[in-house]
Design a protein around this motif. Sequence first.
Motif, PDB file in Angstrom:
ATOM      1  N   UNK A 134      70.226  52.555  39.855  1.00 48.22           N
ATOM      2  CA  UNK A 134      70.089  51.101  40.562  1.00 48.22           C
ATOM      3  C   UNK A 134      68.489  51.297  41.344  1.00 48.22           C
ATOM      4  N   UNK A 135      68.452  52.579  41.865  1.00 50.07           N
ATOM      5  CA  UNK A 135      66.991  52.905  42.773  1.00 50.07           C
ATOM      6  C   UNK A 135      65.843  52.557  41.664  1.00 50.07           C
ATOM      7  N   UNK A 136      65.795  52.717  40.622  1.00 46.06           N
ATOM      8  CA  UNK A 136      64.624  52.590  39.639  1.00 46.06           C
ATOM      9  C   UNK A 136      64.597  51.133  39.294  1.00 46.06           C
ATOM     10  N   UNK A 137      65.839  50.351  38.957  1.00 49.14           N
ATOM     11  CA  UNK A 137      65.860  48.840  39.002  1.00 49.14           C
ATOM     12  C   UNK A 137      65.163  48.316  39.972  1.00 49.14           C
ATOM     13  N   UNK A 138      65.710  48.595  41.270  1.00 48.86           N
ATOM     14  CA  UNK A 138      65.099  47.806  42.717  1.00 48.86           C
ATOM     15  C   UNK A 138      63.669  48.348  42.803  1.00 48.86           C
ATOM     16  N   UNK A 139      63.339  49.403  42.501  1.00 47.90           N
ATOM     17  CA  UNK A 139      61.914  49.532  42.545  1.00 47.90           C
ATOM     18  C   UNK A 139      60.975  48.907  41.668  1.00 47.90           C
ATOM     19  N   UNK A 140      61.566  48.600  40.485  1.00 49.90           N
ATOM     20  CA  UNK A 140      60.841  47.840  39.294  1.00 49.90           C
ATOM     21  C   UNK A 140      60.577  46.265  39.738  1.00 49.90           C
ATOM     22  N   UNK A 141      61.685  45.875  40.352  1.00 48.54           N
ATOM     23  CA  UNK A 141      61.902  44.675  40.812  1.00 48.54           C
ATOM     24  C   UNK A 141      61.079  44.097  41.844  1.00 48.54           C
ATOM     25  N   UNK A 142      60.912  45.254  42.866  1.00 53.16           N
ATOM     26  CA  UNK A 142      59.922  44.958  44.064  1.00 53.16           C
ATOM     27  C   UNK A 142      58.633  45.141  43.850  1.00 53.16           C
ATOM     28  N   UNK A 143      58.007  45.976  42.764  1.00 50.90           N
ATOM     29  CA  UNK A 143      57.034  45.939  42.133  1.00 50.90           C
ATOM     30  C   UNK A 143      56.393  44.435  41.551  1.00 50.90           C
ATOM     31  N   UNK A 144      57.317  43.911  40.930  1.00 49.86           N
ATOM     32  CA  UNK A 144      57.018  42.476  40.543  1.00 49.86           C
ATOM     33  C   UNK A 144      56.905  41.496  41.345  1.00 49.86           C
ATOM     34  N   UNK A 145      57.916  41.487  42.460  1.00 50.05           N
ATOM     35  CA  UNK A 145      57.927  40.510  43.473  1.00 50.05           C
ATOM     36  C   UNK A 145      56.981  40.750  44.644  1.00 50.05           C
ATOM     37  N   UNK A 146      56.521  41.962  44.947  1.00 44.48           N
ATOM     38  CA  UNK A 146      55.508  42.105  46.036  1.00 44.48           C
ATOM     39  C   UNK A 146      54.232  42.245  45.627  1.00 44.48           C
ATOM     40  N   UNK A 147      53.855  42.754  44.383  1.00 43.90           N
ATOM     41  CA  UNK A 147      52.336  42.818  43.811  1.00 43.90           C
ATOM     42  C   UNK A 147      52.006  41.666  43.238  1.00 43.90           C
TER      43      UNK A 147
END
Length: 105
Positions: free
Chosen positions: A10-23
């Motif tokens: 879950x941590x990896x998935x959340x991080x990947x989503x954060x990269x897409x949404x924030x960058x």
Amino acid sequence: MAGKRRSYDAEFRAGAVRIVTETGKSAAEVARDLGVHESTLQNWVHRARTRADAEAAGGLSESERDELRRLRDENARQRKEIAELGMERDVLKRSVVLWVKEATK
């Protein structure tokens, strides 16, 4: 022959989503960088946005749904226990009435 299916925590998935949404990078670009299939990352982003929209609209979060389910189960158990105690009380009342009748004869 199909390859072995990978699983991500879950941590990896959340991080990947954060990269897409924030960058502002595209899901395809981030997926290539992380070595994840593009459609997999797009699914994660879609689920995250759906969850965020539901929470913003006043819906329940996943933890709130879990708590609600737990509370409903506990409520049902307590209602059952109350009904059983009520029956026991009624039996005791009848016993006392019979005992009083016998004692006053």
